[in-house]
Scaffold this motif. Sequence first.
Motif, PDB file in Angstrom:
ATOM      1  N   GLU A  90      41.848  23.259  50.326  1.00  0.00           N
ATOM      2  CA  GLU A  90      41.141  21.885  49.931  1.00  0.00           C
ATOM      3  C   GLU A  90      41.904  21.379  49.037  1.00  0.00           C
ATOM      4  O   GLU A  90      42.115  20.066  48.881  1.00  0.00           O
ATOM      5  CB  GLU A  90      39.788  22.751  49.549  1.00  0.00           C
ATOM      6  CG  GLU A  90      38.874  21.496  49.172  1.00  0.00           C
ATOM      7  CD  GLU A  90      39.092  21.009  47.727  1.00  0.00           C
ATOM      8  OE1 GLU A  90      38.990  19.903  47.780  1.00  0.00           O
ATOM      9  OE2 GLU A  90      39.398  21.679  46.902  1.00  0.00           O
TER      10      GLU A  90
ATOM     11  N   GLU B 271      42.386  12.941  57.333  1.00  0.00           N
ATOM     12  CA  GLU B 271      42.174  13.920  58.314  1.00  0.00           C
ATOM     13  C   GLU B 271      42.954  13.708  59.651  1.00  0.00           C
ATOM     14  O   GLU B 271      42.339  13.517  60.634  1.00  0.00           O
ATOM     15  CB  GLU B 271      40.715  14.057  58.434  1.00  0.00           C
ATOM     16  CG  GLU B 271      39.802  14.592  57.457  1.00  0.00           C
ATOM     17  CD  GLU B 271      38.476  14.485  57.580  1.00  0.00           C
ATOM     18  OE1 GLU B 271      37.897  15.653  57.674  1.00  0.00           O
ATOM     19  OE2 GLU B 271      37.794  13.362  58.153  1.00  0.00           O
TER      20      GLU B 271
ATOM     21  N   ILE C  16      31.470  13.264  53.681  1.00  0.00           N
ATOM     22  CA  ILE C  16      32.176  13.822  53.163  1.00  0.00           C
ATOM     23  C   ILE C  16      33.751  13.379  53.366  1.00  0.00           C
ATOM     24  O   ILE C  16      34.120  13.014  54.456  1.00  0.00           O
ATOM     25  CB  ILE C  16      32.152  15.396  53.096  1.00  0.00           C
ATOM     26  CG1 ILE C  16      30.751  15.869  53.052  1.00  0.00           C
ATOM     27  CG2 ILE C  16      33.248  16.144  52.310  1.00  0.00           C
ATOM     28  CD1 ILE C  16      30.721  17.417  53.410  1.00  0.00           C
TER      29      ILE C  16
ATOM     30  N   ASN D  41      32.072  19.354  56.624  1.00  0.00           N
ATOM     31  CA  ASN D  41      33.557  19.058  55.884  1.00  0.00           C
ATOM     32  C   ASN D  41      34.343  20.026  56.603  1.00  0.00           C
ATOM     33  O   ASN D  41      35.428  20.590  56.210  1.00  0.00           O
ATOM     34  CB  ASN D  41      33.473  19.184  54.574  1.00  0.00           C
ATOM     35  CG  ASN D  41      35.223  18.893  53.998  1.00  0.00           C
ATOM     36  OD1 ASN D  41      35.498  17.725  54.426  1.00  0.00           O
ATOM     37  ND2 ASN D  41      35.504  19.554  53.114  1.00  0.00           N
TER      38      ASN D  41
ATOM     39  N   GLY E  51      37.139  16.791  51.525  1.00  0.00           N
ATOM     40  CA  GLY E  51      36.554  18.059  50.887  1.00  0.00           C
ATOM     41  C   GLY E  51      35.992  17.459  49.287  1.00  0.00           C
ATOM     42  O   GLY E  51      35.603  18.505  48.683  1.00  0.00           O
TER      43      GLY E  51
ATOM     44  N   ASN F 206      39.914   8.191  54.850  1.00  0.00           N
ATOM     45  CA  ASN F 206      39.499   8.877  53.801  1.00  0.00           C
ATOM     46  C   ASN F 206      39.416   8.093  52.549  1.00  0.00           C
ATOM     47  O   ASN F 206      39.289   8.694  51.376  1.00  0.00           O
ATOM     48  CB  ASN F 206      40.082  10.329  53.502  1.00  0.00           C
ATOM     49  CG  ASN F 206      39.463  11.344  54.489  1.00  0.00           C
ATOM     50  OD1 ASN F 206      38.306  11.445  55.040  1.00  0.00           O
ATOM     51  ND2 ASN F 206      40.315  12.503  54.389  1.00  0.00           N
TER      52      ASN F 206
ATOM     53  N   VAL G 216      31.552  12.845  48.233  1.00  0.00           N
ATOM     54  CA  VAL G 216      30.637  12.667  49.132  1.00  0.00           C
ATOM     55  C   VAL G 216      29.780  11.358  48.874  1.00  0.00           C
ATOM     56  O   VAL G 216      29.446  10.875  47.524  1.00  0.00           O
ATOM     57  CB  VAL G 216      29.442  13.671  48.838  1.00  0.00           C
ATOM     58  CG1 VAL G 216      28.520  13.754  50.085  1.00  0.00           C
ATOM     59  CG2 VAL G 216      30.322  15.142  48.981  1.00  0.00           C
TER      60      VAL G 216
END
Length: 420
Positions: free
Chosen positions: A11, A19, A182, A415, A185, A225, A188
């Motif tokens: 993480e 991702e 999320i 997640n 990691g 992200n 949020v």
Amino acid sequence: MTDRDLGALLERASEHLPEVDFAQGAWSAAVAERARRRRLALGTVGAVAAAGLAVAAVQLGGTTKPRPTPAVSSTTTASAGVLADGTAYAVMPLEGKEAQLPDFEAGLPSVINLASTATASVFSAARPPQSVVAVYLRVEGEIFQPVLVTGDGKQVLVDGVSLVSTNDASGNSAMPIGPRAIAGGRFVVFPQPDHVVRLDTHTGATVSYQVLSKNVEWAGWAADNATIVARSADHAWTIDGSAPGAKAVAADGAYEGKFRLAATADTRSLWVGHYGEKRALVDQRSVTGPVTEVWQDTLGTQQWAATGAFFDQTLTSAAIQRGNGPIYQGLVAVQADRGKARVLLAPESPDGQTGRFKGCCSVLGWADAKTVLYQSVGSHGRWILAWNIDTGQVYEVSHLLTGAPDDPVTPIALNVGWRY
């Protein structure tokens, strides 16, 4: 190195990375290693492991009985075929048979207690939770508080964050969390009536991004992200989620996912929209399928998209097994650039027996390139299940414990895996 140490290392190493496929490969390798060690432990110290599972189940508010080893039977073997319109289908087990399914290791705890207050510790910035794998909201009157779930089953209540429900233009309310809540990691996001809240799971700090609308209903992270997309029924905005003082930029038509599925007017085909890096629609096509309506968000990989669906029963009736009820809902998956739809059918229980709720099945993400993770709700409990779109097999992932079967459905954001 323990499972928790491995999860924390992965993480921390990938928290700022998109991702993409290599990140998924690292996660898959870690999950495979966890599964290998789990099998080894069960094979060599079965009695000790069973006792340990009993203790863990008590701590999580679950059963003290170890999970049974599923037998190969009609309840665990995929039933599959092709509908009259050429759509490939598989059939879920009847509601209430989920515990008999084979296990699927997705990096989630086997039990997540959504009802217990005793199992949740209070968030501390001095000791933030490691390996956050899921987030849900705890209801306190008209206030919602985030609960962080770790890979080893711990739950951490962020009691310094108070959220309210979202509302559409007609006054209908919903819980303020979506499946793409999320990012990496760590961060949020939650939609609020006129702003978006970003929570840092490492520090507990929050940032508020103002949006010029009283009806923000959805907020989620794009695949990079870094970009947050906030949406109402008629408008959309993009926000630079890496900048605390960023402005919400009007971007009508923007969507946080890579693909989006919708039922078309003739009710016998699906619209498949492909969204580019700027979150705008770049391509579209239609595909034959028995879907009359889609349910909840579309979640995908780089090639596939899936969502909950309602079906044309004149087509699905041919798949009903003797004694079972009708089939009007389930999931649909489509390879975005070519090919036909595939559906997972959710049969109702035989007459006189309670079973699945309407809107039983909502997609939460993909564990890998061929496996959809989804929530299934019914009168006998709630589960996170996995559907292999190639084989049709359905697996058990996590048991979601609630106070009562008729409690309102608790949305949960994952997640793990892909959520494009």
